[in-house]
Design an enzyme around this catalytic site. Structure first.
Site, PDB file in Angstrom:
ATOM      1  N   ASP A  16       7.183  24.462  74.540  1.00  0.00           N
ATOM      2  CA  ASP A  16       6.746  23.173  75.074  1.00  0.00           C
ATOM      3  C   ASP A  16       5.664  23.359  76.145  1.00  0.00           C
ATOM      4  OD1 ASP A  16       6.679  20.467  75.369  1.00  0.00           O
ATOM      5  OD2 ASP A  16       8.619  20.285  76.368  1.00  0.00           O
ATOM      6  N   HIS A  33      -2.603  23.895  71.652  1.00  0.00           N
ATOM      7  CA  HIS A  33      -1.829  24.404  70.513  1.00  0.00           C
ATOM      8  C   HIS A  33      -2.397  25.741  70.031  1.00  0.00           C
ATOM      9  CE1 HIS A  33       0.513  20.839  70.499  1.00  0.00           C
ATOM     10  NE2 HIS A  33      -0.424  20.038  70.029  1.00  0.00           N
ATOM     11  N   LEU A 127      12.125  42.571  62.653  1.00  0.00           N
ATOM     12  CA  LEU A 127      12.536  41.335  63.338  1.00  0.00           C
ATOM     13  C   LEU A 127      12.392  40.192  62.343  1.00  0.00           C
ATOM     14  CD1 LEU A 127      11.606  39.994  66.821  1.00  0.00           C
ATOM     15  CD2 LEU A 127      10.773  38.727  64.876  1.00  0.00           C
TER      16      LEU A 127
HETATM   17  C1  FPP Z   1       5.037  21.183  72.100  1.00  0.00           C
HETATM   18  O1  FPP Z   1       4.133  21.082  73.175  1.00  0.00           O
HETATM   19  C2  FPP Z   1       4.417  22.006  71.068  1.00  0.00           C
HETATM   20  C3  FPP Z   1       4.301  21.657  69.763  1.00  0.00           C
HETATM   21  C4  FPP Z   1       4.808  20.388  69.205  1.00  0.00           C
HETATM   22  C5  FPP Z   1       3.604  22.534  68.805  1.00  0.00           C
HETATM   23  C6  FPP Z   1       3.982  23.985  68.924  1.00  0.00           C
HETATM   24  C7  FPP Z   1       3.058  24.781  68.133  1.00  0.00           C
HETATM   25  C8  FPP Z   1       2.484  25.928  68.533  1.00  0.00           C
HETATM   26  C9  FPP Z   1       2.775  26.640  69.789  1.00  0.00           C
HETATM   27  C10 FPP Z   1       1.563  26.594  67.619  1.00  0.00           C
HETATM   28  C11 FPP Z   1       2.433  27.526  66.836  1.00  0.00           C
HETATM   29  C12 FPP Z   1       1.717  28.127  65.824  1.00  0.00           C
HETATM   30  C13 FPP Z   1       2.275  28.697  64.743  1.00  0.00           C
HETATM   31  C14 FPP Z   1       1.402  29.510  63.923  1.00  0.00           C
HETATM   32  C15 FPP Z   1       3.691  28.563  64.343  1.00  0.00           C
HETATM   33  P1  FPP Z   1       3.511  19.658  73.504  1.00  0.00           P
HETATM   34  O2  FPP Z   1       2.305  19.484  72.695  1.00  0.00           O
HETATM   35  O3  FPP Z   1       4.559  18.615  73.297  1.00  0.00           O
HETATM   36  O4  FPP Z   1       3.154  19.808  75.010  1.00  0.00           O
HETATM   37  P2  FPP Z   1       3.188  18.659  76.116  1.00  0.00           P
HETATM   38  O5  FPP Z   1       4.651  18.281  76.283  1.00  0.00           O
HETATM   39  O6  FPP Z   1       2.606  19.314  77.308  1.00  0.00           O
HETATM   40  O7  FPP Z   1       2.349  17.526  75.599  1.00  0.00           O
END
Ligand code: FPP
Length: 236
Positions: A16, A33, A127
């Protein structure tokens, strides 16, 4: 210090804070992201080097489809790009990738990229990286109930045959219980993440936003895990 640490067998990460990380830098949420995906790669390799055997990550929840079309499209394209082109280092480190979640309504392109990565890594052993994509914990339990009910209705198993092992083997992936769940960015919720597998997991909520959650922070998390006394419902 590292030598004496107990390494959790199965770690879950709710990644997050990507959006906030980007907004604080005056960047688009997409940039957050993208950076988050870089962090994921580093953490996966680091976890593997420490001896973690299972790493489950929350990449996209069933509820994330409520986000803007632009953000959903960006994430889907990022998944395709990472799974088809940029996971080589992870593959080279003998990581086996599996996915948890419903396939519908993911696009054929995303599903093909997921299936290809699953196939390419199916014999790897260092893993298991379980990527929760279009995943919801309650829906996973619902889908499991439907699968088992179907078997009972078709007389393949009887009610008395249903054990916890049967339940576990009808979830999206048959994984050991989560030992440790990390949710970055300071939010104190599980948000529907692996509800069944989380039963006795230790929970850790660092304030760090996910893109900044690098190796040193992961090590701090492991140190914190080592301070916990796990009782599993007993009294020591
Ligand atoms: C939540 O942060 C994050 C997500 C919904 C997306 C997570 C995805 C990635 C880290 C990319 C992963 C990549 C692969 C290849 C699996 P948020 O956007 O809700 O953050 P915020 O709460 O600050 O808005």
């Amino acid at each position: 210090m590292k030598e004496n640490l107990v390494i959790p067998n199965h770690v879950g990460i709710i990644m997050d804070g990507n959006g906030r990380w980007a907004e604080r830098r005056g960047l688009s949420r997409s940039a957050g992201h993208k950076e988050g995906a870089e962090t994921l790669k580093k953490i996966c390799l680091y976890a593997e080097s420490l001896g973690v055997k299972y790493l489950s990550i929350y990449a996209f929840s069933t509820e994330n489809f409520k986000r803007s079309k632009a953000e959903v499209d960006f994430l889907m394209n990022l998944f395709i790009e990472k799974f088809t082109k940029e996971f080589q280092e992870i593959i080279d480190h003998d990581v086996k990738v599996v996915f948890s979640g419903r396939r519908s309504p993911l696009s054929k392109k995303v599903l093909d990229a997921m299936d290809q990565l699953t196939r390419r890594t199916e014999n790897n052993t260092s893993l298991v990286l379980n990527i929760c994509l279009n995943y919801g914990g309650q829906i996973e339990i619902l889908d499991m109930v439907k699968k088992i009910s179907e078997q009972v209705l078709n007389h393949k198993i009887s009610l008395d045959d249903i054990t916890l092992d049967i339940v576990s083997s009808h979830l999206y992936q048959d994984l050991p219980p989560l030992d440790f769940i990390i949710r970055t960015s300071g939010e104190l919720r599980l948000s529907n993440f692996m509800l069944y597998q989380a039963s006795y997991a230790e929970l850790y909520f660092p304030k760090t936003l996910f893109p900044d959650f690098l190796e040193n922070e992961f090590m701090e998390a492991i140190v914190e895990f080592n301070k916990r006394i796990r009782k599993f419902g007993g009294n020591v």
